[in-house]
Design an enzyme around this catalytic site. Structure first.
Site, PDB file in Angstrom:
ATOM      1  N   HIS A 245      35.695  39.671  50.265  1.00 58.82           N
ATOM      2  CA  HIS A 245      36.756  39.587  51.274  1.00 58.82           C
ATOM      3  C   HIS A 245      37.132  38.127  51.468  1.00 58.82           C
ATOM      4  O   HIS A 245      36.268  37.259  51.382  1.00 58.82           O
ATOM      5  CB  HIS A 245      36.299  40.194  52.610  1.00 58.82           C
ATOM      6  CG  HIS A 245      37.437  40.532  53.513  1.00 58.82           C
ATOM      7  ND1 HIS A 245      37.983  39.615  54.379  1.00 58.82           N
ATOM      8  CD2 HIS A 245      38.158  41.669  53.648  1.00 58.82           C
ATOM      9  CE1 HIS A 245      38.989  40.187  55.028  1.00 58.82           C
ATOM     10  NE2 HIS A 245      39.123  41.435  54.593  1.00 58.82           N
ATOM     11  N   GLU A 300      37.110  49.057  52.000  1.00 56.14           N
ATOM     12  CA  GLU A 300      37.656  50.001  51.037  1.00 56.14           C
ATOM     13  C   GLU A 300      36.604  50.901  50.397  1.00 56.14           C
ATOM     14  O   GLU A 300      36.914  51.985  49.932  1.00 56.14           O
ATOM     15  CB  GLU A 300      38.417  49.243  49.941  1.00 56.14           C
ATOM     16  CG  GLU A 300      39.554  48.385  50.451  1.00 56.14           C
ATOM     17  CD  GLU A 300      40.729  49.193  50.974  1.00 56.14           C
ATOM     18  OE1 GLU A 300      40.515  50.123  51.773  1.00 56.14           O
ATOM     19  OE2 GLU A 300      41.856  48.882  50.578  1.00 56.14           O
TER      20      GLU A 300
HETATM   21  N1  ACO Z   1      33.834  41.501  42.236  1.00 56.21           N
HETATM   22  C1  ACO Z   1      33.464  40.499  41.424  1.00 56.21           C
HETATM   23  N2  ACO Z   1      33.703  39.204  41.685  1.00 56.21           N
HETATM   24  C2  ACO Z   1      34.321  38.932  42.819  1.00 56.21           C
HETATM   25  C3  ACO Z   1      34.733  39.924  43.723  1.00 56.21           C
HETATM   26  C4  ACO Z   1      34.463  41.255  43.393  1.00 56.21           C
HETATM   27  N3  ACO Z   1      34.815  42.265  44.183  1.00 56.21           N
HETATM   28  N4  ACO Z   1      35.355  39.350  44.764  1.00 56.21           N
HETATM   29  C5  ACO Z   1      35.351  38.022  44.536  1.00 56.21           C
HETATM   30  N5  ACO Z   1      34.725  37.770  43.349  1.00 56.21           N
HETATM   31  C6  ACO Z   1      34.491  36.479  42.735  1.00 56.21           C
HETATM   32  C7  ACO Z   1      35.789  35.847  42.258  1.00 56.21           C
HETATM   33  O1  ACO Z   1      36.119  36.239  40.961  1.00 56.21           O
HETATM   34  C8  ACO Z   1      35.444  34.377  42.345  1.00 56.21           C
HETATM   35  O2  ACO Z   1      34.655  34.050  41.216  1.00 56.21           O
HETATM   36  P1  ACO Z   1      34.802  32.597  40.526  1.00 56.21           P
HETATM   37  O3  ACO Z   1      34.538  31.615  41.626  1.00 56.21           O
HETATM   38  O4  ACO Z   1      33.785  32.615  39.448  1.00 56.21           O
HETATM   39  O5  ACO Z   1      36.225  32.532  40.048  1.00 56.21           O
HETATM   40  C9  ACO Z   1      34.517  34.306  43.550  1.00 56.21           C
HETATM   41  O6  ACO Z   1      33.961  35.604  43.717  1.00 56.21           O
HETATM   42  C10 ACO Z   1      35.204  33.898  44.819  1.00 56.21           C
HETATM   43  O7  ACO Z   1      36.263  34.794  45.082  1.00 56.21           O
HETATM   44  P2  ACO Z   1      37.369  34.379  46.099  1.00 56.21           P
HETATM   45  O8  ACO Z   1      38.423  33.613  45.366  1.00 56.21           O
HETATM   46  O9  ACO Z   1      36.790  33.668  47.234  1.00 56.21           O
HETATM   47  O10 ACO Z   1      37.918  35.757  46.560  1.00 56.21           O
HETATM   48  P3  ACO Z   1      39.304  35.981  47.278  1.00 56.21           P
HETATM   49  O11 ACO Z   1      39.201  35.566  48.675  1.00 56.21           O
HETATM   50  O12 ACO Z   1      40.435  35.437  46.514  1.00 56.21           O
HETATM   51  O13 ACO Z   1      39.396  37.546  47.117  1.00 56.21           O
HETATM   52  C11 ACO Z   1      39.314  39.806  47.383  1.00 56.21           C
HETATM   53  C12 ACO Z   1      39.134  38.475  48.097  1.00 56.21           C
HETATM   54  C13 ACO Z   1      40.715  39.879  46.776  1.00 56.21           C
HETATM   55  C14 ACO Z   1      39.160  40.939  48.399  1.00 56.21           C
HETATM   56  C15 ACO Z   1      38.242  39.934  46.286  1.00 56.21           C
HETATM   57  O14 ACO Z   1      36.960  39.879  46.860  1.00 56.21           O
HETATM   58  C16 ACO Z   1      38.418  41.167  45.431  1.00 56.21           C
HETATM   59  O15 ACO Z   1      39.201  41.144  44.481  1.00 56.21           O
HETATM   60  N6  ACO Z   1      37.702  42.283  45.768  1.00 56.21           N
HETATM   61  C17 ACO Z   1      37.850  43.525  45.025  1.00 56.21           C
HETATM   62  C18 ACO Z   1      39.102  44.277  45.475  1.00 56.21           C
HETATM   63  C19 ACO Z   1      38.947  44.828  46.864  1.00 56.21           C
HETATM   64  O16 ACO Z   1      37.922  45.345  47.255  1.00 56.21           O
HETATM   65  N7  ACO Z   1      40.051  44.716  47.629  1.00 56.21           N
HETATM   66  C20 ACO Z   1      40.089  45.195  49.029  1.00 56.21           C
HETATM   67  C21 ACO Z   1      39.892  44.070  49.986  1.00 56.21           C
HETATM   68  S1  ACO Z   1      39.796  44.632  51.661  1.00 56.21           S
HETATM   69  C22 ACO Z   1      41.389  44.845  52.103  1.00 56.21           C
HETATM   70  O17 ACO Z   1      42.280  44.179  51.650  1.00 56.21           O
HETATM   71  C23 ACO Z   1      41.718  45.864  53.070  1.00 56.21           C
END
Ligand code: ACO
Length: 358
Positions: A245, A300
Site C-alpha cells: 500500500h 483487496e
Molecule cells: N508485490 C510485490 N512487490 C511489491 C508489491 C506487491 N504487492 N507492492 C510493492 N512491491 C514492491 C515494488 O515493486 C517495489 O519494489 P522495488 O523497490 O524493488 O522496485 C517496492 O515494493 C516498493 O513499492 P512502492 O513503490 O513503495 O509501492 P507503491 O506505493 O508504488 O505501490 C501498490 C502501492 C500499488 C498498492 C503496490 O503495493 C501494489 O502494486 N500492490 C499490488 C496491487 C494491489 O493490491 N492493489 C490494491 C491496493 S489497495 C487499493 O487501492 C484499494
C-alpha cells in the site's frame, strides 16, 4: 518533482484520515470499528455527505429516496443497450455516463444508486439472463444482492455487503478520489467527477486487484503449493495482488474488518483456510525479498473472499467497490468544489527546445 505525488498534501478534508503508521482509518470522526456493523450504506452516505450536499434528503428518508432512484435508473438498463462483450465494469461505466447532470442533490442520488442497479444487470446480461427490476422498499445492499440473484438474500448476507460498502466508503486521497477531485475542480458536474473516479478505480494497482486475487487463489489451489506459486510470480516480475500500500506501513485495518465480516457470514471454511495459508506465505516471501519495505495485506485480499462468498463474479468486484466508494467520490467532489480552487499542478519540460533560427 514527485512522480507519484508521494507525501504531497493536496487537500484539507473533513472526510477521512488514513494513518499509515498506526494502521488506523477514521471517517468523519468515527473509527472503522465503530462504523462497520453499525452503519449500512444509507447511514454511511448520510454521514459522509452531511453538510456537503444541500439537496440530499435526511438520513431517515434516504433509503426510500434511493429506492426511487434505483427504479428510475432501471429505465437506462432496459432502454440503453451496451455492446455485447463488454464486461460488467465497462457496462457500469457506459450506463453511468447516461446519467444527465441535473440538480446536484438529485444527480448525487442517481450516482449513489447507479452501481447497485447497473452491476447486477450487467452480470445477468452477460450470463444471458434478464435483468431484475429494483425493489424500492429494500435497503440498497439487500436490493443489490436480490437483483444479482433474483431472490432475496439472507439478513447476514445483506449485513456482510453493508459491512463491505461502509469499509470502502472513503480513504483519503487515494488515486480514484484524487481523480474525482481534479475533475470536480473544473466544475463539469458530479457525473463527470464520478466517471473519473470509476476510470481510476479500474486499474489493478487500485480497485482492480481483487479479481486477480481470485485467480491467484485458484491458481494455487492447495495451501502446500502457495510458496512455489508465489515465488514463481515474483520471479516473473509480477506484484502479488492484495499486498502492499502507498500509505500503510502496517496491516491495512480494512483487511481485518472484512475478514471478520467473512467469519460472521460463515463463508466456506476451506476457501478461507486456503486464503489464510496464501496470505501467510505471501507475507513471509515479501519480507524475505523486500526486507526494507514493509508490505502487508491490503483491503483487496479479503474483499475478494467476501464478494466471492456473496456470489459476485470476480469481473464484477470492482463495480461493487465503486458502489461503496461513490460515497467518498461525491463527498470529496463537493468538498473540492467548495474550495473554489482549480487543481492544476505544474510539470518541468525536459524535451528538446526548438532550434534557433539561423
Ligand atoms: N508485490 C510485490 N512487490 C511489491 C508489491 C506487491 N504487492 N507492492 C510493492 N512491491 C514492491 C515494488 O515493486 C517495489 O519494489 P522495488 O523497490 O524493488 O522496485 C517496492 O515494493 C516498493 O513499492 P512502492 O513503490 O513503495 O509501492 P507503491 O506505493 O508504488 O505501490 C501498490 C502501492 C500499488 C498498492 C503496490 O503495493 C501494489 O502494486 N500492490 C499490488 C496491487 C494491489 O493490491 N492493489 C490494491 C491496493 S489497495 C487499493 O487501492 C484499494
Amino acid at each position: 518533482m514527485s512522480a507519484g505525488l508521494d507525501d504531497v498534501v493536496a487537500a484539507h478534508t473533513v472526510l477521512s484520515e488514513v494513518d499509515g503508521a498506526a494502521g488506523r482509518l477514521v471517517m468523519r470522526g468515527h473509527s472503522l470499528a465503530e462504523l462497520v456493523g453499525r452503519a449500512g450504506f444509507e447511514e454511511m452516505a448520510a454521514l459522509m455527505l452531511d453538510g456537503l450536499l444541500p439537496g440530499l434528503p435526511s438520513e431517515r428518508s434516504l433509503p426510500a429516496v434511493l429506492g426511487r432512484s434505483r427504479v428510475a435508473l432501471f429505465d437506462i438498463v432496459e432502454h440503453v443497450p451496451v455492446s455485447a462483450g463488454l464486461g460488467p465494469f465497462e457496462a457500469l461505466r457506459a450506463w453511468t455516463a447516461q446519467i444527465p447532470d441535473g440538480e446536484e442533490g438529485e444527480t448525487a442520488l442517481r450516482l449513489l444508486a447507479a452501481p447497485a442497479v447497473f452491476t447486477p444487470a450487467a452480470v445477468r446480461k452477460a450470463r444471458g439472463l434478464a435483468a431484475v427490476a429494483p425493489d424500492p422498499a429494500l435497503p440498497q445492499a439487500a436490493d443489490t444482492l436480490r437483483m444479482l440473484r433474483g431472490e432475496a438474500p439472507s439478513q447476514a448476507e445483506a449485513a456482510a455487503l453493508d459491512a463491505y460498502l461502509v469499509t470502502v466508503a472513503d480513504h483519503g486521497l487515494n488515486a480514484s478520489t484524487f481523480a474525482a477531485r481534479v475533475v470536480a475542480s473544473t466544475r463539469p458536474g458530479l457525473v463527470s467527477a464520478v466517471l473519473a473516479g470509476l476510470g481510476a478505480l479500474k486499474g489493478p494497482l487500485h480497485g482492480g486487484a481483487p479479481g486477480p486475487v481470485i485467480e491467484m487463489l485458484d491458481g494455487i489451489g492447495d495451501p502446500a503449493d502457495a510458496r512455489a506459486w508465489l515465488e514463481a510470480a515474483l520471479d516473473r516480475g509480477d506484484r502479488l495482488m492484495g499486498f502492499g500500500h502507498r500509505i500503510y506501513r502496517v496491516r491495512d485495518p480494512r483487511a481485518d474488518a472484512l475478514k471478520q465480516a467473512i467469519a460472521r457470514l460463515g463463508a466456506d471454511a476451506g476457501r478461507l483456510a486456503l486464503a489464510e495459508a496464501v496470505e501467510q506465505a505471501a507475507l513471509a516471501i515479501l519480507r524475505e525479498r523486500k526486507p526494507r519495505r514493509p508490505l502487508e495485506t491490503n483491503v483487496e485480499f479479503y474483499t475478494a473472499l467476501l464478494l466471492e462468498a456473496l456470489g459476485f463474479p470476480p469481473d464484477a468486484f470492482t463495480c461493487v467497490f465503486a458502489l461503496g466508494r461513490t460515497i467518498g467520490w461525491l463527498a470529496h467532489a463537493r468538498e473540492q468544489i467548495e474550495t473554489g480552487r482549480l487543481i492544476r499542478p505544474q510539470s518541468v519540460y525536459v524535451g528538446p527546445q526548438p532550434r534557433q533560427a539561423a
